[in-house]
Design a protein around this motif. Structure first.
Motif, mmCIF file in Angstrom:
data_model
loop_
_atom_site.group_PDB
_atom_site.id
_atom_site.type_symbol
_atom_site.label_atom_id
_atom_site.label_comp_id
_atom_site.label_asym_id
_atom_site.label_seq_id
_atom_site.Cartn_x
_atom_site.Cartn_y
_atom_site.Cartn_z
ATOM 1 N N MET A 93 50.518 26.900 40.599
ATOM 2 C CA MET A 93 49.278 26.887 41.380
ATOM 3 C C MET A 93 48.085 26.843 40.429
ATOM 4 S SD MET A 93 47.827 29.817 43.968
ATOM 5 C CE MET A 93 48.614 29.264 45.467
ATOM 6 N N SER A 94 47.191 25.932 40.658
ATOM 7 C CA SER A 94 45.988 25.818 39.845
ATOM 8 C C SER A 94 45.046 26.990 40.135
ATOM 9 C CB SER A 94 45.274 24.507 40.180
ATOM 10 O OG SER A 94 44.013 24.481 39.562
ATOM 11 N N ASP A 95 44.377 27.448 39.092
ATOM 12 C CA ASP A 95 43.445 28.548 39.277
ATOM 13 C C ASP A 95 41.996 28.084 39.357
ATOM 14 O OD1 ASP A 95 45.492 30.310 39.454
ATOM 15 O OD2 ASP A 95 45.280 31.130 37.449
ATOM 16 N N ALA A 96 41.790 26.793 39.590
ATOM 17 C CA ALA A 96 40.444 26.273 39.819
ATOM 18 C C ALA A 96 40.201 26.284 41.330
ATOM 19 C CB ALA A 96 40.318 24.863 39.284
ATOM 20 N N PRO A 97 39.040 26.774 41.764
ATOM 21 C CA PRO A 97 38.781 26.800 43.205
ATOM 22 C C PRO A 97 38.685 25.397 43.803
ATOM 23 C CG PRO A 97 36.826 27.482 41.997
ATOM 24 C CD PRO A 97 37.932 27.304 40.993
ATOM 25 N N CYS B 167 38.869 31.010 46.443
ATOM 26 C CA CYS B 167 39.799 29.965 45.998
ATOM 27 C C CYS B 167 39.631 28.657 46.769
ATOM 28 C CB CYS B 167 41.244 30.441 46.097
ATOM 29 S SG CYS B 167 41.907 30.560 47.778
ATOM 30 N N GLY B 168 39.092 28.729 47.980
ATOM 31 C CA GLY B 168 38.892 27.545 48.803
ATOM 32 C C GLY B 168 40.087 27.165 49.655
ATOM 33 N N SER C 248 45.423 33.359 50.995
ATOM 34 C CA SER C 248 45.953 32.122 50.407
ATOM 35 C C SER C 248 45.867 32.078 48.879
ATOM 36 C CB SER C 248 45.224 30.901 50.979
ATOM 37 O OG SER C 248 45.505 30.761 52.352
ATOM 38 N N HIS C 249 45.070 32.963 48.282
ATOM 39 C CA HIS C 249 44.914 32.986 46.822
ATOM 40 C C HIS C 249 46.118 33.610 46.111
ATOM 41 C CE1 HIS C 249 43.650 36.974 48.144
ATOM 42 N NE2 HIS C 249 44.056 37.389 46.958
ATOM 43 N N LYS C 250 47.009 34.249 46.842
ATOM 44 C CA LYS C 250 48.141 34.957 46.230
ATOM 45 C C LYS C 250 48.885 34.030 45.260
ATOM 46 C CE LYS C 250 48.475 38.814 49.124
ATOM 47 N NZ LYS C 250 47.101 39.188 49.063
ATOM 48 N N GLY C 251 49.172 34.548 44.080
ATOM 49 C CA GLY C 251 49.849 33.770 43.059
ATOM 50 C C GLY C 251 48.890 33.112 42.079
ATOM 51 N N SER C 252 47.598 33.248 42.322
ATOM 52 C CA SER C 252 46.597 32.702 41.401
ATOM 53 C C SER C 252 45.828 33.870 40.779
ATOM 54 C CB SER C 252 45.619 31.786 42.145
ATOM 55 O OG SER C 252 44.679 32.537 42.885
ATOM 56 N N THR C 253 44.931 33.554 39.875
ATOM 57 C CA THR C 253 44.093 34.598 39.271
ATOM 58 C C THR C 253 42.778 34.762 40.029
ATOM 59 O OG1 THR C 253 43.122 32.993 37.744
ATOM 60 C CG2 THR C 253 45.050 34.198 36.962
ATOM 61 N N ILE C 254 42.583 33.978 41.064
ATOM 62 C CA ILE C 254 41.347 34.041 41.852
ATOM 63 C C ILE C 254 41.466 35.139 42.904
ATOM 64 C CG2 ILE C 254 39.814 32.778 43.418
ATOM 65 C CD1 ILE C 254 40.715 30.201 42.006
#
Length: 80
Positions: free
Chosen positions: A1-5, A28-29, A40-46
């Motif tokens: 998963m990308s960590d860019a919003p 995260c968007g 929905s951000h779960k698994g990212s650093t956001i």
């Protein structure tokens, strides 16, 4: 998963907030409940941004996820 919003929309979300109520803005968007977090951000650093309303009023939550005044719009969407 990308960590860019992800840009949810290139305009702010005008929301009537309630004094003293806490809101969690989606950073995260990916949320289906824009502009608020649905996990929905779960698994990212956001992480979502906590916002507590200071008064009953309309505020403009950032939709492009690029604001320097997160969670509120600062006009960054006009540069996308």
């Amino acid at each position: 998963m990308s960590d860019a919003p992800i840009v949810a929309q290139k305009a702010p979300y005008p929301i009537d907030v309630t004094e003293g109520k806490t809101y969690f803005w989606c950073a995260c968007g990916k949320s289906a409940k824009q502009p608020f977090c649905d996990g929905s951000h779960k698994g990212s650093t956001i992480e979502p941004v906590k916002y507590t309303a200071e008064a009953d009023k309309k505020v403009f939550f950032c939709g492009c996820k690029q604001s320097h005044k997160m969670p509120l719009c600062d006009g960054s969407h006009s540069k996308l």
